[in-house]
Design an enzyme around this catalytic site. Sequence first.
Site: not given
Ligand code: KIV
Length: 265
Positions: A45-46, A84, A114, A116, A183
């Site tokens: 989600d970056s 994510d 994924k 969090e 992280e």
């Molecule tokens: O969103 C992302 O890129 C991440 C990674 C930094 C693990 O969650």
Amino acid sequence: MDKRTTILDIKKHKRGKKQVWLTAYDFYTARYLDAAGVDGILVGDSLNMVVYGHQSTLSLSLEQSLFHTDAVVRGSERALVIGDMPFLTYQHSISDAVLNAGRYLKEARAGGVKLEGGMEMADTIARIVEVGIPVMGHIGLTPQSINVFGGYRVQGKEDKSRTYLLESSRALEEAGCFAVVLEAMKPDIAGEITESLSIPTIGIGAGPDVDGQILVISDILGYDDTFEAKFVRKYADVASIIRDAAKKFAEDVRSGNYPSKDETY
Ligand code: KIV
């Protein structure tokens, strides 16, 4: 026959060869990461920050994440692709979480999701896994919670935080996660977690004592020439490559050097 990496391949890596993960958000980057032999690609989600230019990950929508996950799956043949889940697509209720997680497999053909959070997410994760969706956990600095953390801060400095991280990692393993991202945490706690779990740990800013490393693709390529972080190693300077190419194109267009005869139908 499908040659795509599975979560069983990923789980086998525990304490073996270090796993290599990177983020990607588009078709061609996925193709090149796949060719380079990365084990896993996370459509993080970056995305919201490094592609869409927002200050945090919070405003990313499920649809945006699914579109990019679909592109990354189409660009790759071998790496495991994980979507994510954006903020508020899995925290509100277990049934929302299951339905939204399922969309990554049904619509984007991802290999899993994924999300969090630590022990507080265990019941949600257990249910998602129960319906057949692989889940990667993520603890430590979880960017969807920056407003609670008060910024992007290294975790695991105080006893309370260390206990939370250790207990959470066990809860995530018990809930059925196939791996967990650690992280921005003190390296000794990442090492302790890695030792105590039977699933692989993938670190980002968590030191060397983990089962694999993940970095954000834009950071290792140097897309943002103003961004610096202690844990990031820059392998290219894409900002300069883009600037130089655009400048040369501008010179050629303005001077009449482009297009040449050969470049004209
Ligand atoms: O969103 C992302 O890129 C991440 C990674 C930094 C693990 O969650």
